[in-house]
Motif scaffolding. Structure first.
Motif, PDB file in Angstrom:
ATOM      1  N   TYR A 136       0.838  -1.195   0.000  1.00  0.00           N
ATOM      2  CA  TYR A 136       0.000   0.000   0.000  1.00  0.00           C
ATOM      3  C   TYR A 136       0.873   1.244   0.000  1.00  0.00           C
ATOM      4  N   THR A 138       1.533   4.929   1.657  1.00  0.00           N
ATOM      5  CA  THR A 138       1.259   5.572   2.938  1.00  0.00           C
ATOM      6  C   THR A 138       2.086   6.845   3.060  1.00  0.00           C
ATOM      7  N   ASP A 139       1.849   7.586   4.131  1.00  0.00           N
ATOM      8  CA  ASP A 139       2.630   8.800   4.346  1.00  0.00           C
ATOM      9  C   ASP A 139       3.683   8.561   5.435  1.00  0.00           C
ATOM     10  N   TYR A 141       3.934   9.575   8.355  1.00  0.00           N
ATOM     11  CA  TYR A 141       3.478   9.552   9.749  1.00  0.00           C
ATOM     12  C   TYR A 141       2.602   8.336  10.056  1.00  0.00           C
ATOM     13  N   SER A 142       2.614   7.375   9.168  1.00  0.00           N
ATOM     14  CA  SER A 142       1.791   6.184   9.286  1.00  0.00           C
ATOM     15  C   SER A 142       2.283   5.252  10.397  1.00  0.00           C
ATOM     16  N   ASP A 143       1.376   4.439  10.917  1.00  0.00           N
ATOM     17  CA  ASP A 143       1.742   3.387  11.871  1.00  0.00           C
ATOM     18  C   ASP A 143       2.680   2.348  11.242  1.00  0.00           C
ATOM     19  N   THR A 144       2.832   2.400   9.938  1.00  0.00           N
ATOM     20  CA  THR A 144       3.759   1.504   9.255  1.00  0.00           C
ATOM     21  C   THR A 144       5.144   1.590   9.888  1.00  0.00           C
ATOM     22  N   TYR A 145       5.507   2.753  10.367  1.00  0.00           N
ATOM     23  CA  TYR A 145       6.856   2.998  10.866  1.00  0.00           C
ATOM     24  C   TYR A 145       7.002   2.822  12.374  1.00  0.00           C
ATOM     25  N   TRP A 158      -0.885  -4.793  15.102  1.00  0.00           N
ATOM     26  CA  TRP A 158      -0.231  -4.012  14.055  1.00  0.00           C
ATOM     27  C   TRP A 158      -0.231  -4.775  12.719  1.00  0.00           C
ATOM     28  N   LYS A 161      -3.622  -4.552  11.120  1.00  0.00           N
ATOM     29  CA  LYS A 161      -3.852  -3.226  10.547  1.00  0.00           C
ATOM     30  C   LYS A 161      -3.111  -3.075   9.226  1.00  0.00           C
ATOM     31  N   GLN A 165      -4.783  -2.574   5.301  1.00  0.00           N
ATOM     32  CA  GLN A 165      -4.445  -1.428   4.449  1.00  0.00           C
ATOM     33  C   GLN A 165      -4.038  -1.837   3.040  1.00  0.00           C
TER      34      GLN A 165
END
Length: 169
Positions: A136, A138-139, A141-145, A158, A161, A165
């Motif tokens: 996906y 994302t930006d 500030y995403s929870d990805t990081y 996590w 989630k 996405q």
């Protein structure tokens, strides 16, 4: 005396990655911060993986430490260099020509992801095989990081989630 002859195992082409030879001594001569090599078979992603003391240096440095507007493929400095964290973040520039991580644009396509379900990280000690389970955009500030995933519960939540996405479903 000699023991019984041992028959060699038949060659298994699905283990092609065992034949990949990366000269880590030579790579480390150019830069001690090289921790591995990342490769996505059938994709342009095929680069040294570096880990610096911050997340800025390799935005404009090639893996040999020379200036490069393309930067490098690099691991978050907060991650363990031996790739043993639950979640290792790897960065690279998003280029229009598909260099560096520009090739990731292909993965939200379900058919492409099905044909390229794995990526590999080669280290001096091992070959690590990762299954791509979500793709996906994302930006920053995403929870990805997130890296604060120490508990099983936080990590499982996590993962769910990140999976939801995914644009490749």
């Amino acid at each position: 005396t000699t023991g019984p002859a041992i028959e060699p195992e038949p060659y298994d082409p699905s283990l092609w990655y065992m034949d990949v030879a990366i000269d880590f001594d030579r790579l480390q001569e150019s830069n001690k911060e090289i921790v591995g090599w990342i490769m996505v078979p059938g994709n342009k992603i095929n680069y040294p993986l570096v880990r610096g003391r911050d997340n800025q240096k390799y935005l404009t440095r090639a893996s040999d430490n020379t200036y490069s507007k393309l930067g490098s493929i690099f691991m978050d400095y907060r991650n363990s260099g031996d790739l043993t964290d639950r979640h290792t973040i790897i960065y690279g520039h998003n280029t229009k020509n598909g260099a560096m991580f520009g090739a990731l644009h292909e993965f939200p396509d379900e058919a492409y992801l099905a044909e390229h379900p794995q990526f590999f990280i080669f280290t001096e000690e091992a070959v690590r095989i990762y299954e791509i389970f979500s793709a996906y955009v994302t930006d920053a500030y995403s929870d990805t990081y997130r890296l604060d995933l120490a508990s099983d519960r936080a990590y499982t939540s996590w993962l769910g989630k990140m999976s939801r996405q995914s644009q490749a479903a």
